[in-house]
Design a protein around this motif. Structure first.
Motif, PDB file in Angstrom:
ATOM      1  N   ARG A  70       0.855  -1.189   0.000  1.00 60.40           N
ATOM      2  CA  ARG A  70       0.000   0.000   0.000  1.00 60.40           C
ATOM      3  C   ARG A  70       0.889   1.236   0.000  1.00 60.40           C
ATOM      4  N   THR A  71       0.723   2.102  -0.996  1.00 62.73           N
ATOM      5  CA  THR A  71       1.480   3.343  -1.072  1.00 62.73           C
ATOM      6  C   THR A  71       0.633   4.481  -0.512  1.00 62.73           C
ATOM      7  N   VAL A  72       1.204   5.248   0.390  1.00 58.82           N
ATOM      8  CA  VAL A  72       0.505   6.356   1.039  1.00 58.82           C
ATOM      9  C   VAL A  72       1.208   7.648   0.660  1.00 58.82           C
ATOM     10  N   ARG A  73       0.460   8.572   0.065  1.00 58.17           N
ATOM     11  CA  ARG A  73       0.995   9.870  -0.320  1.00 58.17           C
ATOM     12  C   ARG A  73       0.555  10.945   0.668  1.00 58.17           C
ATOM     13  N   ALA A  74       1.460  11.863   0.943  1.00 56.26           N
ATOM     14  CA  ALA A  74       1.153  12.971   1.849  1.00 56.26           C
ATOM     15  C   ALA A  74       0.135  13.921   1.203  1.00 56.26           C
ATOM     16  N   PRO A  75      -0.660  14.575   2.049  1.00 57.52           N
ATOM     17  CA  PRO A  75      -0.767  14.396   3.497  1.00 57.52           C
ATOM     18  C   PRO A  75      -1.794  13.320   3.823  1.00 57.52           C
ATOM     19  N   ALA A  76      -1.450  12.384   4.694  1.00 58.07           N
ATOM     20  CA  ALA A  76      -2.384  11.314   5.047  1.00 58.07           C
ATOM     21  C   ALA A  76      -1.952  10.671   6.354  1.00 58.07           C
ATOM     22  N   ALA A  77      -2.925  10.116   7.055  1.00 57.69           N
ATOM     23  CA  ALA A  77      -2.669   9.262   8.208  1.00 57.69           C
ATOM     24  C   ALA A  77      -2.933   7.822   7.779  1.00 57.69           C
ATOM     25  N   SER A  78      -2.111   6.906   8.263  1.00 57.30           N
ATOM     26  CA  SER A  78      -2.197   5.509   7.831  1.00 57.30           C
ATOM     27  C   SER A  78      -2.212   4.599   9.052  1.00 57.30           C
ATOM     28  N   PHE A  79      -3.006   3.529   8.966  1.00 53.12           N
ATOM     29  CA  PHE A  79      -3.101   2.560  10.058  1.00 53.12           C
ATOM     30  C   PHE A  79      -2.549   1.219   9.584  1.00 53.12           C
ATOM     31  N   GLN A  80      -1.650   0.642  10.376  1.00 55.74           N
ATOM     32  CA  GLN A  80      -1.107  -0.680  10.079  1.00 55.74           C
ATOM     33  C   GLN A  80      -1.280  -1.589  11.286  1.00 55.74           C
ATOM     34  N   ALA A  81      -1.810  -2.785  11.076  1.00 53.04           N
ATOM     35  CA  ALA A  81      -1.860  -3.821  12.102  1.00 53.04           C
ATOM     36  C   ALA A  81      -1.313  -5.083  11.455  1.00 53.04           C
ATOM     37  N   TYR A  82      -0.236  -5.620  11.969  1.00 53.89           N
ATOM     38  CA  TYR A  82       0.388  -6.761  11.305  1.00 53.89           C
ATOM     39  C   TYR A  82       0.805  -7.814  12.331  1.00 53.89           C
ATOM     40  N   ARG A  83       0.579  -9.059  11.946  1.00 55.40           N
ATOM     41  CA  ARG A  83       0.936 -10.196  12.786  1.00 55.40           C
ATOM     42  C   ARG A  83       2.371 -10.660  12.552  1.00 55.40           C
ATOM     43  N   ASN A  84       2.815 -10.598  11.289  1.00 51.62           N
ATOM     44  CA  ASN A  84       4.079 -11.224  10.921  1.00 51.62           C
ATOM     45  C   ASN A  84       5.171 -10.242  10.516  1.00 51.62           C
ATOM     46  N   SER A  85       4.853  -9.307   9.641  1.00 49.12           N
ATOM     47  CA  SER A  85       5.924  -8.435   9.162  1.00 49.12           C
ATOM     48  C   SER A  85       5.380  -7.124   8.617  1.00 49.12           C
ATOM     49  N   LEU A  86       6.206  -6.107   8.744  1.00 50.07           N
ATOM     50  CA  LEU A  86       5.942  -4.807   8.125  1.00 50.07           C
ATOM     51  C   LEU A  86       7.222  -4.352   7.450  1.00 50.07           C
ATOM     52  N   GLU A  87       7.120  -3.946   6.183  1.00 51.59           N
ATOM     53  CA  GLU A  87       8.235  -3.316   5.477  1.00 51.59           C
ATOM     54  C   GLU A  87       7.841  -1.882   5.145  1.00 51.59           C
ATOM     55  N   VAL A  88       8.770  -0.974   5.306  1.00 53.05           N
ATOM     56  CA  VAL A  88       8.546   0.445   5.052  1.00 53.05           C
ATOM     57  C   VAL A  88       9.604   0.911   4.058  1.00 53.05           C
ATOM     58  N   VAL A  89       9.166   1.479   2.933  1.00 49.28           N
ATOM     59  CA  VAL A  89      10.099   1.894   1.883  1.00 49.28           C
ATOM     60  C   VAL A  89       9.746   3.307   1.443  1.00 49.28           C
ATOM     61  N   THR A  90      10.755   4.167   1.373  1.00 48.70           N
ATOM     62  CA  THR A  90      10.565   5.512   0.827  1.00 48.70           C
ATOM     63  C   THR A  90      11.195   5.561  -0.561  1.00 48.70           C
ATOM     64  N   PRO A  91      10.653   6.366  -1.475  1.00 44.35           N
ATOM     65  CA  PRO A  91      11.162   6.389  -2.849  1.00 44.35           C
ATOM     66  C   PRO A  91      12.435   7.214  -2.992  1.00 44.35           C
ATOM     67  N   ARG A  92      13.169   6.929  -4.040  1.00 44.08           N
ATOM     68  CA  ARG A  92      14.327   7.742  -4.389  1.00 44.08           C
ATOM     69  C   ARG A  92      13.861   9.049  -5.032  1.00 44.08           C
ATOM     70  N   HIS A  93      14.637  10.099  -4.853  1.00 45.32           N
ATOM     71  CA  HIS A  93      14.403  11.399  -5.488  1.00 45.32           C
ATOM     72  C   HIS A  93      13.118  12.065  -5.011  1.00 45.32           C
ATOM     73  N   ARG A  94      12.716  11.767  -3.793  1.00 48.31           N
ATOM     74  CA  ARG A  94      11.548  12.451  -3.245  1.00 48.31           C
ATOM     75  C   ARG A  94      11.698  12.555  -1.730  1.00 48.31           C
ATOM     76  N   ARG A  95      11.630  13.765  -1.211  1.00 51.40           N
ATOM     77  CA  ARG A  95      11.749  13.971   0.228  1.00 51.40           C
ATOM     78  C   ARG A  95      10.523  13.406   0.929  1.00 51.40           C
ATOM     79  N   THR A  96      10.771  12.705   2.042  1.00 50.67           N
ATOM     80  CA  THR A  96       9.683  12.113   2.812  1.00 50.67           C
ATOM     81  C   THR A  96       9.826  12.514   4.276  1.00 50.67           C
TER      82      THR A  96
END
Length: 300
Positions: A70-96
């Motif tokens: 799931r890709t979340v673009r600003a401005p937004a609030a995001s909810f994550q609930a995970y049992r096994n794993s969470l990966e978080v990735v920010t893109p290249r060439h874009r301030r986050t």
């Protein structure tokens, strides 16, 4: 009568509201972090079960929650609930820029896990959410830095603010405030038009025509659900495109300005300096840095 505490409707599976509210009333030992990355890809992964609310203030973040992307673009609030794993990735060439609050999900049972799945994954950032995060992040982690207060003073305050953040996300979900998972069709249409051709000199009336509503209504809906006007959204996309070309090509400033939708090289330079704090030439020479990004697997 039994109700769904998230949706406010009758539940056929016999889950009662008082049970679902344990998510925000139990002592979950909430943790808070903030971070930013500047024009460089970053990734982190976690394997302990958690529930988390994140604020994406600038840029975008890819969340992979138990294998679901799931890709979340600003401005937004995001909810994550995970049992096994969470990966978080920010893109290249874009301030986050992000903030997030999380707690262990060890106290959740199967019924509560099922109910977390009913929360919208994205909502707008309410004023209350931002204020709660700012307040929590201002409290030192070390209680020794707060002289004259009882033991665990900071921890208790952070836990209260963490519970309030999850409660506010729940409240926004119930009233439908800012849900990006179900953006009004006019906002979806206008945003898609800008994304597909941000170089075009869009006027609010043009976008309103595409969206099938009047100009004032579209502006109001954009601000309500995305936090910015259609014009501001267009300029954000142009700035992102210009910065990307500065970082990845040897094109002249004039050519980049043309390709990104700016009126001239001088106009591009003026806006870039205003938005990024330095002129295009200096921004191009500045090496991307990850020093400000602190979201790592050990620290949260």
């Amino acid at each position: 009568m039994e109700t769904d505490a998230f949706k406010g409707r009758v539940m056929p599976n016999g889950v009662c509201e008082t049970h679902t509210m344990r998510l925000i009333t139990a002592d979950h030992d909430f943790r808070f972090h903030s971070a930013s990355s500047d024009m460089r890809r970053y990734g982190a992964s976690y394997s302990d079960a958690r529930v988390e609310v994140s604020l994406i203030l600038e840029g975008e973040v890819l969340f992979i929650v138990d294998g679901v992307r799931r890709t979340v673009r600003a401005p937004a609030a995001s909810f994550q609930a995970y049992r096994n794993s969470l990966e978080v990735v920010t893109p290249r060439h874009r301030r986050t820029r992000t903030m997030w609050c999380y707690a262990s999900a060890a106290l959740l049972d199967d019924r509560e896990w099922a109910l977390t799945a009913q929360l919208p994954p994205l909502i707008g950032i309410s004023d209350a959410l931002r204020t709660l995060f700012d307040s929590a992040l201002s409290i030192p982690d070390d209680d020794a830095t707060i002289p004259g207060n009882p033991p665990n003073y900071g921890k208790h305050i952070r836990n209260a603010l963490g519970a309030a953040i999850f409660a506010e996300y729940l409240r926004c979900s119930v009233v439908g405030q800012g849900s990006q998972a179900s953006l009004p069709v006019p906002v979806q249409k206008a945003r898609a038009a800008i994304d597909e051709n941000y170089r075009k000199p869009w006027e609010a009336n043009d976008l309103a025509g595409i969206a099938g509503v009047n100009r004032n209504h579209l502006i109001h809906q954009f601000k309500k659900h995305l936090g910015i006007s259609p014009t501001r959204y267009m300029w954000n996309r142009r700035v992102e495109a210009g910065v990307h070309l500065l970082r990845t090509t040897d094109l002249s400033v004039e050519e980049i300005a043309f390709r990104s939708g700016f009126q001239s090289g001088a106009h591009f330079s003026r806006i870039i300096k205003k938005e990024k704090g330095m002129p295009p030439g200096q921004l191009r020479r500045t090496a991307p840095s990850l020093t400000a990004w602190t979201r790592d697997a050990s620290g949260g």
